[in-house]
Scaffold this active site. Structure first.
Site: not given
Ligand code: NDP
Ligand code: HSE
Length: 428
Positions: A107, A192, A207
């Site tokens: 993304k 992350e 997104k």
């Protein structure tokens, strides 16, 4: 059966290994569903010697993902490296230049470079597919590009980052502070590598910008997403929201308005009894509204090996079946550039700040709000120490511009001790 669809897979981490496992474990089923076998020809990752839990020795190995992307014996380049630039983008562009179809879960890359990569793919007659890039296992890209293709999409609303939803719902259930739950999420491996991607709303904003492009026929505009993270949400906010019948979510909203395209990914209060309010843990939910279909609600796992590999496979199987849909639902050259709506549609807001506990302090705040045209609906002051008092205010419906103007006046009152937290109340 006809000739196999030959894949080159770059990136053998969580998602890449998930894809390899599905292709190995379900070879017969996939061949029947696709009308042809799906085979892995070659693979690439950073460290060849790494133990990945399964044997990969039967696949050709490339150290360089660009070399993999350019191999003559692959039909589809599957990019599962990640990162907006660097090897993922270089290899994707090399694959397209070599006329290969591309499937990616990336993304970040598409949010920043989706328009140019999609145009390059269309120029070459190559497909570029990204189901796994948005909301993991939820087939929301397919829902928009195919299932709802006959609709004008009026609005997209959703929770698209599982880590943030985990943190916020865990704060609610445990009563723990943000920093404690953040540390817990980190220990569980949810965050992350750069946690700001999660908690600052960047990943979810990526997104949302991809879904907006499909929904509204506009070029991906991540810079046009108003972003705000969850780092300033306190346990008091969570508790107070619950008392008022709300939950706090990192909520994405995209809609076309007379003022332009509104895209925001910000913490909002949503009714506790709504489907979004009920969403627990790392689950994602995307609500799509179309003029013909009305509202549909999709929910499921937004991340993880199985769910994300499931989404990658949906794109791979489409390509094996010969189904070719434009990247963003229409030719990339047809996508328009919508002006960015500078302010969101009006809404009530929840405010929290700490006030110096002295005579007339509250009146000064009320005056600053009133002068900016912001009307107070409810107010509460609680649990104060000797010098300061936390104050919670719910406004009547107002514009964000008016609210920002009012908030900008607060320091000059000389009575507000902390920067205010302002959260939109989204009535769904
Ligand atoms: P991982 O970090 O688990 O795996 C990344 C892989 O890329 C590793 O195998 C790594 O190699 C390889 N890699 C890194 N640099 C290079 C390079 N220069 N050349 C070749 N290979 C390289 O990532 P994920 O599997 O979690 O994510 C992959 C993609 O999927 C990302 O775009 C991510 O945003 C997206 N995604 C992930 C989800 C998830 O739940 N994990 C959900 C939805 C999307 P090595 O193993 O040798 O270090
Ligand atoms: N960090 C992301 C999340 C992973 O928490 O939802 C999948 O994009």
């Amino acid at each position: 059966m006809t000739h196999p669809l030959r894949l080159g897979i770059a990136g053998l981490g969580t998602v890449g290994i998930g894809v390899v496992k599905i292709i190995r474990q379900k070879a017969d089923l996939l061949a029947k569903r696709s009308g042809r076998p799906i085979e892995i020809t070659a693979i690439s990752a950073r460290t060849r010697a790494k133990d990945r839990g399964i044997s990969l020795s039967k696949y050709a190995w490339e150290d360089d993902p660009v070399a993999l992307a350019e191999r003559d014996d692959i039909d589809v380049f599957v990019e599962l490296i990640g990162g907006s630039d660097g090897p993922a983008k270089e290899a994707t562009e090399a694959a397209i230049a070599a006329g290969k179809d591309v499937v990616t879960a990336n993304k970040a890359m598409l949010a920043l470079h989706g328009q140019s990569i999609a145009e390059a793919a269309e120029d070459k007659g190559a497909a570029l597919r990204f189901e796994a890039a948005v909301a993991g296992g939820i087939p929301v890209v397919k829902a928009l590009t195919e299932g709802l293709a006959g609709n004008e999409i009026t609005r997209i609303i959703g929770v698209m980052n599982g880590t943030c939803n985990y943190i916020l719902t865990r704060m609610q259930s445990s009563g723990l502070a943000y920093q404690e739950v953040f540390a817990e999420a980190n220990a569980l491996g949810y965050l992350e590598a750069d946690p700001r991607l999660d908690v600052d709303g960047i990943d979810a904003g990526h997104k949302l910008s991809l879904l907006s492009a499909i929904a509204f026929g506009t070029q991906v505009n991540f810079d046009g997403v108003r972003l705000e993270g969850i780092g300033r949400i306190s346990i008091d906010d969570i508790t107070q929201a619950a008392d008022m019948g709300y939950r706090i979510k990192l909520l994405g909203v995209a809609q076309k308005t007379p003022r332009g395209l509104e895209q925001r990914m910000t913490p909002c209060l949503v009714p506790a009894i709504s489907p979004l309010g009920q969403l627990e843990g790392g689950t994602n939910m995307v609500i799509l509204e179309g003029d013909a279909v009305g509202q549909i609600v999709l929910s499921g796992a937004g991340a993880g090996e199985g769910p994300t590999a499931s989404a990658v496979m949906s794109d791979v199987i489409d390509l094996a079946r010969g189904i070719r849909v434009p990247t963003f639902g229409m030719p990339a050259t047809e996508l328009t550039t919508a002006p960015v709506a500078q302010s969101a549609v009006p809404a009530p807001y929840y405010l929290r700040f700490t006030l110096q506990d002295k005579p007339g302090a509250l009146a000064k705040v009320a005056t600053a709000l009133g002068d900016a045209g912001v009307s107070i609906n409810r107010m509460r002051q609680y649990g104060h120490d000797a010098q300061t008092a936390p104050v919670l205010i719910v406004t009547h419906t107002t514009t964000r511009d008016a609210l920002d103007h009012a908030l900008a006046q607060l320091p000059a009152t000389g009575v507000v001790a902390t920067d205010p937290v302002a959260l939109r109340i989204e009535e769904l």
